[in-house]
Design a protein around this motif. Structure first.
Motif, mmCIF file in Angstrom:
data_model
loop_
_atom_site.group_PDB
_atom_site.id
_atom_site.type_symbol
_atom_site.label_atom_id
_atom_site.label_comp_id
_atom_site.label_asym_id
_atom_site.label_seq_id
_atom_site.Cartn_x
_atom_site.Cartn_y
_atom_site.Cartn_z
ATOM 1 N N THR A 44 4.225 4.254 -34.834
ATOM 2 C CA THR A 44 5.481 4.674 -35.462
ATOM 3 C C THR A 44 6.698 4.174 -34.688
ATOM 4 O OG1 THR A 44 5.549 6.774 -34.244
ATOM 5 C CG2 THR A 44 4.409 6.761 -36.375
ATOM 6 N N MET A 45 6.498 3.721 -33.454
ATOM 7 C CA MET A 45 7.615 3.273 -32.623
ATOM 8 C C MET A 45 7.895 1.777 -32.774
ATOM 9 S SD MET A 45 8.637 6.014 -31.151
ATOM 10 C CE MET A 45 9.638 5.503 -29.777
ATOM 11 N N VAL A 46 7.174 1.111 -33.684
ATOM 12 C CA VAL A 46 7.302 -0.339 -33.825
ATOM 13 C C VAL A 46 7.680 -0.676 -35.260
ATOM 14 C CG1 VAL A 46 6.110 -2.542 -33.543
ATOM 15 C CG2 VAL A 46 5.484 -0.615 -32.109
ATOM 16 N N ASN A 47 8.705 -1.521 -35.423
ATOM 17 C CA ASN A 47 9.104 -2.000 -36.745
ATOM 18 C C ASN A 47 8.293 -3.255 -37.060
ATOM 19 O OD1 ASN A 47 10.290 -2.939 -39.067
ATOM 20 N ND2 ASN A 47 12.354 -3.074 -38.237
ATOM 21 N N LEU A 48 7.203 -3.093 -37.798
ATOM 22 C CA LEU A 48 6.303 -4.203 -38.095
ATOM 23 C C LEU A 48 6.927 -5.235 -39.026
ATOM 24 C CD1 LEU A 48 2.982 -2.199 -38.549
ATOM 25 C CD2 LEU A 48 3.697 -3.532 -36.561
ATOM 26 N N ALA A 49 7.952 -4.861 -39.751
ATOM 27 C CA ALA A 49 8.588 -5.780 -40.704
ATOM 28 C C ALA A 49 9.688 -6.623 -40.064
ATOM 29 C CB ALA A 49 9.168 -4.993 -41.873
ATOM 30 N N GLN A 50 10.037 -6.341 -38.821
ATOM 31 C CA GLN A 50 11.137 -7.056 -38.161
ATOM 32 C C GLN A 50 10.787 -8.524 -37.946
ATOM 33 O OE1 GLN A 50 12.117 -5.443 -34.354
ATOM 34 N NE2 GLN A 50 14.074 -6.462 -34.266
ATOM 35 N N LYS A 51 11.771 -9.397 -38.145
ATOM 36 C CA LYS A 51 11.578 -10.829 -37.901
ATOM 37 C C LYS A 51 11.475 -11.071 -36.405
ATOM 38 C CE LYS A 51 14.215 -12.319 -41.927
ATOM 39 N NZ LYS A 51 15.413 -13.009 -42.396
ATOM 40 N N VAL A 52 10.619 -12.025 -36.019
ATOM 41 C CA VAL A 52 10.483 -12.348 -34.606
ATOM 42 C C VAL A 52 11.607 -13.272 -34.168
ATOM 43 C CG1 VAL A 52 7.984 -12.038 -34.591
ATOM 44 C CG2 VAL A 52 8.935 -14.303 -35.057
ATOM 45 N N GLN A 53 11.823 -13.298 -32.854
ATOM 46 C CA GLN A 53 12.867 -14.134 -32.270
ATOM 47 C C GLN A 53 12.367 -14.652 -30.927
ATOM 48 O OE1 GLN A 53 16.585 -12.133 -31.888
ATOM 49 N NE2 GLN A 53 17.560 -13.807 -30.822
ATOM 50 N N ASP A 54 12.800 -15.837 -30.559
ATOM 51 C CA ASP A 54 12.377 -16.434 -29.304
ATOM 52 C C ASP A 54 12.737 -15.516 -28.132
ATOM 53 O OD1 ASP A 54 11.144 -18.508 -27.898
ATOM 54 O OD2 ASP A 54 13.059 -19.434 -27.421
ATOM 55 N N GLU A 55 11.836 -15.419 -27.159
ATOM 56 C CA GLU A 55 11.972 -14.596 -25.955
ATOM 57 C C GLU A 55 11.921 -13.099 -26.259
ATOM 58 O OE1 GLU A 55 15.348 -15.779 -23.629
ATOM 59 O OE2 GLU A 55 14.866 -17.904 -23.802
ATOM 60 N N MET A 56 11.426 -12.732 -27.404
ATOM 61 C CA MET A 56 11.337 -11.330 -27.805
ATOM 62 C C MET A 56 10.241 -10.630 -26.989
ATOM 63 S SD MET A 56 10.573 -10.110 -31.674
ATOM 64 C CE MET A 56 10.803 -8.439 -32.209
ATOM 65 N N ILE A 57 10.491 -9.387 -26.612
ATOM 66 C CA ILE A 57 9.485 -8.571 -25.932
ATOM 67 C C ILE A 57 9.123 -7.430 -26.872
ATOM 68 C CG2 ILE A 57 8.983 -7.083 -23.969
ATOM 69 C CD1 ILE A 57 11.145 -8.630 -22.419
ATOM 70 N N ILE A 58 7.849 -7.306 -27.185
ATOM 71 C CA ILE A 58 7.384 -6.213 -28.030
ATOM 72 C C ILE A 58 6.552 -5.287 -27.148
ATOM 73 C CG2 ILE A 58 6.011 -5.574 -30.044
ATOM 74 C CD1 ILE A 58 6.519 -8.441 -31.097
ATOM 75 N N VAL A 59 7.020 -4.051 -26.979
ATOM 76 C CA VAL A 59 6.313 -3.075 -26.157
ATOM 77 C C VAL A 59 5.731 -2.015 -27.080
ATOM 78 C CG1 VAL A 59 6.488 -1.423 -24.269
ATOM 79 C CG2 VAL A 59 7.916 -3.471 -24.255
ATOM 80 N N ILE A 60 4.407 -1.901 -27.073
ATOM 81 C CA ILE A 60 3.723 -0.901 -27.892
ATOM 82 C C ILE A 60 3.448 0.310 -27.001
ATOM 83 C CG2 ILE A 60 1.773 -0.440 -29.413
ATOM 84 C CD1 ILE A 60 3.541 -2.843 -30.277
ATOM 85 N N PRO A 61 4.133 1.441 -27.247
ATOM 86 C CA PRO A 61 3.950 2.614 -26.378
ATOM 87 C C PRO A 61 2.680 3.394 -26.718
ATOM 88 C CG PRO A 61 5.527 3.103 -28.104
ATOM 89 C CD PRO A 61 5.145 1.659 -28.278
ATOM 90 N N LYS A 62 2.264 4.223 -25.749
ATOM 91 C CA LYS A 62 1.166 5.160 -25.993
ATOM 92 C C LYS A 62 1.701 6.308 -26.835
ATOM 93 C CE LYS A 62 -1.216 4.415 -21.618
ATOM 94 N NZ LYS A 62 -1.579 5.004 -20.329
ATOM 95 N N ILE A 63 0.819 6.979 -27.530
ATOM 96 C CA ILE A 63 1.225 8.158 -28.311
ATOM 97 C C ILE A 63 1.802 9.183 -27.345
ATOM 98 C CG2 ILE A 63 0.407 10.066 -29.747
ATOM 99 C CD1 ILE A 63 -1.689 8.102 -30.876
ATOM 100 N N GLY A 64 3.015 9.658 -27.639
ATOM 101 C CA GLY A 64 3.681 10.662 -26.816
ATOM 102 C C GLY A 64 4.524 10.089 -25.696
ATOM 103 N N GLU A 65 4.484 8.787 -25.477
ATOM 104 C CA GLU A 65 5.279 8.166 -24.416
ATOM 105 C C GLU A 65 6.741 8.118 -24.848
ATOM 106 O OE1 GLU A 65 4.555 4.432 -21.442
ATOM 107 O OE2 GLU A 65 4.251 4.064 -23.561
ATOM 108 N N THR A 66 7.655 8.452 -23.943
ATOM 109 C CA THR A 66 9.081 8.461 -24.265
ATOM 110 C C THR A 66 9.663 7.079 -24.068
ATOM 111 O OG1 THR A 66 9.753 8.997 -22.022
ATOM 112 C CG2 THR A 66 9.294 10.854 -23.488
ATOM 113 N N SER A 67 10.852 6.860 -24.625
ATOM 114 C CA SER A 67 11.504 5.554 -24.476
ATOM 115 C C SER A 67 11.873 5.285 -23.017
ATOM 116 C CB SER A 67 12.741 5.462 -25.366
ATOM 117 O OG SER A 67 13.685 6.437 -24.992
ATOM 118 N N ALA A 68 12.126 6.331 -22.225
ATOM 119 C CA ALA A 68 12.430 6.141 -20.807
ATOM 120 C C ALA A 68 11.217 5.584 -20.076
ATOM 121 C CB ALA A 68 12.871 7.455 -20.175
ATOM 122 N N ALA A 69 10.038 6.105 -20.413
ATOM 123 C CA ALA A 69 8.806 5.609 -19.786
ATOM 124 C C ALA A 69 8.540 4.165 -20.193
ATOM 125 C CB ALA A 69 7.625 6.493 -20.189
#
Length: 196
Positions: free
Chosen positions: A98-123
């Protein structure tokens, strides 16, 4: 009856003339509508080539976190985040999709971080190695953007909408293309945001 008809003949003629006029005018309006639509389309497509930014055919994406095969991937520049996730083997069982926008267009040098369930954005930011307090404008939530100096809910929404429709911001000056962001607002933001 004949006398009544003679008295109202003028009204009958007017009604007939108006009906004929409306009938033929309606056809003219329908005939003109597609022409004006095609004229608009041709205006949109006639952008000078020197004003179209060069797009690389492939981009390099870094995928981290709860993904089967984390790493750096080269993918077609027209791809979406979902395509990169599939290329990297998909999500792990502990991934918070739920924390990832799968429809978003990719861009060069993009970092995609897939969090664990319950992990906060600070973590997520700590795992990302980000030690500064700057807001990553390409990944920030609406609430994080609203926390910036001079940005209210409507400007924050405009930033997110622009980002979703046009891809990530590549430079600070790209923010000037967002409705409601001017030179003065951008100057106030420069020390508080990070691109990419």
């Amino acid at each position: 009856m004949l006398e009544l008809l003679r008295k109202n003949i003028f009204l009958i003629v007017i009604v007939i003339v108006i009906s004929i006029f409306l009938f033929f005018n309606n056809d003219d309006i329908e005939d003109k509508a597609p022409q004006s639509k095609s004229a608009t389309t041709s205006t949109i497509t006639e952008i000078p080539k020197d004003q179209i930014p060069d797009q690389p055919s492939t981009v390099i994406i870094d995928v981290k976190g709860e993904i089967t095969k984390p790493g750096v991937y080269e993918i077609d520049s027209k791809s979406r985040v979902n395509d990169v996730i599939q290329l990297a083997g998909g999500f792990t069982e502990g991934a918070d999709q739920t924390m990832v926008n799968l429809a978003q267009k990719v861009q060069d040098e993009m970092i995609i971080v897939i969090p664990k369930i319950g992990e906060t954005s600070a973590a997520i930011q700590q795992n990302n190695g980000s030690g500064n307090d700057k807001v990553k404008i390409n990944y920030a939530t609406k609430a994080e953007i609203e926390g910036l100096n001079g940005i209210g809910p409507s400007k924050a929404q405009a930033i997110i909408q622009y980002r979703e429709e046009n891809g990530f911001f590549k430079s600070m000056d790209d923010l000037l293309m967002v409705s409601g962001i001017g030179e003065k607002t951008l100057e106030n933001l420069k020390d508080d945001i990070q691109i990419p």
